[in-house]
Design a protein around this motif. Sequence first.
Motif, PDB file in Angstrom:
ATOM      1  N   LEU A  22       9.429 -12.762 -37.804  1.00 53.75           N
ATOM      2  CA  LEU A  22       8.414 -13.602 -37.279  1.00 53.75           C
ATOM      3  C   LEU A  22       8.313 -13.296 -35.833  1.00 53.75           C
ATOM      4  CD1 LEU A  22       5.536 -14.980 -38.017  1.00 53.75           C
ATOM      5  CD2 LEU A  22       7.261 -17.162 -37.601  1.00 53.75           C
ATOM      6  N   ALA A  26       3.460 -14.994 -32.545  1.00 54.99           N
ATOM      7  CA  ALA A  26       2.609 -14.854 -33.635  1.00 54.99           C
ATOM      8  C   ALA A  26       1.589 -15.914 -33.780  1.00 54.99           C
ATOM      9  CB  ALA A  26       3.634 -15.164 -34.918  1.00 54.99           C
ATOM     10  N   ALA A  40      -0.296  -9.867 -33.663  1.00 56.76           N
ATOM     11  CA  ALA A  40       1.332  -9.809 -33.560  1.00 56.76           C
ATOM     12  C   ALA A  40       2.138  -8.801 -34.161  1.00 56.76           C
ATOM     13  CB  ALA A  40       1.809 -11.050 -33.780  1.00 56.76           C
ATOM     14  N   LEU A  41       1.595  -8.100 -35.201  1.00 53.88           N
ATOM     15  CA  LEU A  41       2.184  -7.128 -35.970  1.00 53.88           C
ATOM     16  C   LEU A  41       1.894  -5.819 -35.968  1.00 53.88           C
ATOM     17  CD1 LEU A  41       3.285  -9.247 -39.279  1.00 53.88           C
ATOM     18  CD2 LEU A  41       4.795  -9.035 -36.986  1.00 53.88           C
ATOM     19  N   ASP A  49       6.657 -16.958 -42.156  1.00 60.20           N
ATOM     20  CA  ASP A  49       7.070 -18.416 -41.295  1.00 60.20           C
ATOM     21  C   ASP A  49       7.846 -19.340 -42.156  1.00 60.20           C
ATOM     22  OD1 ASP A  49       6.897 -20.564 -39.390  1.00 60.20           O
ATOM     23  OD2 ASP A  49       5.055 -20.647 -39.255  1.00 60.20           O
ATOM     24  N   LEU A  89       2.092 -13.701 -42.615  1.00 62.84           N
ATOM     25  CA  LEU A  89       1.492 -13.277 -41.421  1.00 62.84           C
ATOM     26  C   LEU A  89       1.276 -11.741 -41.942  1.00 62.84           C
ATOM     27  CD1 LEU A  89      -0.135 -13.320 -38.570  1.00 62.84           C
ATOM     28  CD2 LEU A  89       2.238 -12.788 -37.738  1.00 62.84           C
ATOM     29  N   ALA A 141      -5.244 -12.252 -36.962  1.00 64.04           N
ATOM     30  CA  ALA A 141      -4.203 -12.313 -37.913  1.00 64.04           C
ATOM     31  C   ALA A 141      -5.000 -12.823 -39.143  1.00 64.04           C
ATOM     32  CB  ALA A 141      -3.169 -13.479 -37.273  1.00 64.04           C
ATOM     33  N   TRP A 143      -3.370 -15.089 -42.260  1.00 64.15           N
ATOM     34  CA  TRP A 143      -2.123 -15.792 -42.842  1.00 64.15           C
ATOM     35  C   TRP A 143      -2.261 -16.059 -44.550  1.00 64.15           C
ATOM     36  CZ3 TRP A 143       2.263 -16.989 -40.065  1.00 64.15           C
ATOM     37  CH2 TRP A 143       2.204 -16.693 -38.803  1.00 64.15           C
TER      38      TRP A 143
END
Length: 348
Positions: A22, A26, A40-41, A49, A89, A141, A143
């Motif tokens: 992570l 993030a 972020a990825l 997380d 994520l 993102a 989640w």
Amino acid sequence: MTVFGCRGCEATLTVPVSRVALPIHADQKYGNGPGSLPPALEPGTFAVDPLPSGSPWRRWEELDAAAIEALGWYAPRFSVSVGPVGRVLLTPGDVRGAVIDPALVGEAACCGLGGGEPNMVCVTCGTPVATRIDDCGLRQATWLDPRSTRVIDDGPGPHPVLDWTDLIDQRPDVPPSEPGGGWHPMWAAAVASALAHLLAASGGEPVMIPDRQVAEVFQPVLDRLVGTVAERTLVLAGPGLADAAGDFALIPEHPQTGEPWPMASPLQPVPLAWDVWRHLAFHRLPKPVGRSVPIPAEALPALLPGHRFEPDGQIFLSVLARLPEVRQPRLRVIYDRGRPYHYSFYAF
């Protein structure tokens, strides 16, 4: 490869993805738009997380010391999450079989979806399964909610964990500046986290940084926080670098596992995100050719964006609050400077 699905009906909710660490950025909020930040990825990856997230929330005063420490906090916050751990994520493009439900979209966001409670439902059974985020200043993102999703297929993936040497060859760094000339948001997040760890390691005492490029990033902020009369030094250490003498070592974190580079010396480690560490360690301007007279350092061109660098204040405070050393008086004074702003701003 891992595939996630709905707990209620077992419907598939993602493409096959591989697990990575992570990243510190993030949950980053950077600026105020227009538009959201990139994910972020990388596509085809996911991260978990390990900390509580989402509702319910509790005011700091409502929890006793044991409960607060169990949640991983060591300095006061306005409120803390006591929600579930293990949210997942993903990049939004890796989600399948789930759609945004307008009835679940809150009204607190600015120009898009701001997160909070789940706003995506399983197409098959209608169960809320994920939270989509794309508001201005936030990272794109999705989640997955650990209460309503689970792993339905988990096998070996095609991307083996790289060793440190292969990382140098195959995982490029992230430049410090964006096309418009400003500092990259990832750098603001990564340096903020490393700065918190450095303060914890040094006890809030001044630190000198011999490396010019590292000093350009860290030294002005560090001097404003703790002063300039330093006896101890911070050096770069890690794969591909010669051993350096110092007191603290800025070392990389593995982007796939999250593990810090194993230290083999008495230096105290200070972890830094791989994408930033690699740039500081290996990116250097070419030396001038055909000169017999050395050029003083102050006459060399700047290696980094020209305007003042500000680490991400929200990430700095959050990381510092999760380190036990923040209880030390010098660090608590530094931390408390951010409290009037409800931990969303810090004037370095």
